[in-house]
Design a protein around this motif. Structure first.
Motif, short mmCIF file in Angstrom:
data_model
loop_
_atom_site.label_atom_id
_atom_site.label_comp_id
_atom_site.label_asym_id
_atom_site.label_seq_id
_atom_site.Cartn_x
_atom_site.Cartn_y
_atom_site.Cartn_z
N GLY A 20 21.67 5.07 48.00
CA GLY A 20 21.18 5.53 46.92
C GLY A 20 22.06 5.87 45.75
O GLY A 20 22.08 5.70 44.43
N ILE A 21 23.36 6.50 46.44
CA ILE A 21 24.34 7.13 45.43
C ILE A 21 25.07 5.85 45.00
O ILE A 21 25.60 5.92 43.79
CB ILE A 21 25.39 7.91 46.38
N ALA A 22 25.34 4.66 45.76
CA ALA A 22 26.05 3.44 45.21
C ALA A 22 25.05 2.84 43.96
O ALA A 22 25.49 2.30 43.05
CB ALA A 22 26.17 2.47 46.33
N GLY A 27 25.37 0.92 40.27
CA GLY A 27 24.13 -0.18 39.88
C GLY A 27 24.19 -1.08 40.98
O GLY A 27 23.51 -2.03 41.18
N TRP A 28 24.77 -0.85 42.19
CA TRP A 28 24.87 -1.59 43.42
C TRP A 28 23.54 -1.58 44.26
O TRP A 28 23.42 -0.30 44.79
CB TRP A 28 26.31 -1.33 44.31
N GLN A 41 19.28 2.33 38.64
CA GLN A 41 19.21 3.86 38.87
C GLN A 41 18.04 4.64 39.41
O GLN A 41 18.00 5.55 40.23
CB GLN A 41 19.74 4.31 37.46
N LEU A 42 16.94 4.12 39.03
CA LEU A 42 15.72 4.55 39.41
C LEU A 42 15.57 4.41 40.93
O LEU A 42 15.08 5.17 41.60
CB LEU A 42 14.47 4.19 38.61
N TYR A 43 15.75 3.23 41.40
CA TYR A 43 15.86 2.85 42.87
C TYR A 43 16.75 3.65 43.61
O TYR A 43 16.48 4.15 44.70
CB TYR A 43 16.19 1.36 42.80
N ILE A 85 8.73 6.86 47.78
CA ILE A 85 8.41 5.35 48.19
C ILE A 85 7.70 4.73 46.60
O ILE A 85 7.88 3.86 46.10
CB ILE A 85 7.33 5.29 49.22
N GLY A 86 6.97 5.92 45.96
CA GLY A 86 6.65 5.49 44.71
C GLY A 86 7.55 5.31 43.38
O GLY A 86 7.55 4.52 42.61
N VAL A 87 8.52 6.25 43.64
CA VAL A 87 9.85 5.85 42.75
C VAL A 87 10.41 4.20 43.06
O VAL A 87 10.96 3.83 41.87
CB VAL A 87 10.73 7.30 43.05
#
Length: 104
Positions: A20-22, A27-28, A41-43, A85-87
């Motif tokens: 998540g930090i990556a 953007g990886w 970013q949202l992911y 999971i929704g995000v």
């Protein structure tokens, strides 16, 4: 016996948080999810919420002995899990793809 369950869950949460930090900073995204994710970013935020939920469930569900604390902690972890999971779902592409109409 609880440590046999808690340690792998915490390690999984650390790996998800690193991913998540990556996604947030660079953007990886993992190669298996790369073609589905449109907003990295949202992911990444969704992955961080899921990592927090796993830590919350491991800490309260496995490490505490108080019944009320365990119930509220695991409920909080479950709500965070569904939110994450929704995000992640919002950060991915929709299932239906539009087809182009050719000019005739």
């Amino acid at each position: 016996m609880r440590l046999y369950l808690g340690i792998p869950v915490i390690l999984l949460a650390v790996l998800i948080a690193a991913s998540g930090i990556a996604a947030l900073t660079r953007g990886w995204v993992l190669p298996t999810s790369r073609k589905h994710v449109t907003r990295p970013q949202l992911y990444g935020w969704g992955q961080l919420v899921i990592a927090t939920a796993l830590c919350c469930q491991a800490a309260f569900g496995l490490m505490t002995n108080d019944l009320d604390t365990r119930q509220w902690g695991t409920l909080t972890g479950s709500v965070l899990m569904v939110t994450g999971i929704g995000v992640i779902a919002v950060g991915q592409r929709t299932a239906g793809h539009r087809q182009r109409r050719s000019a005739q």
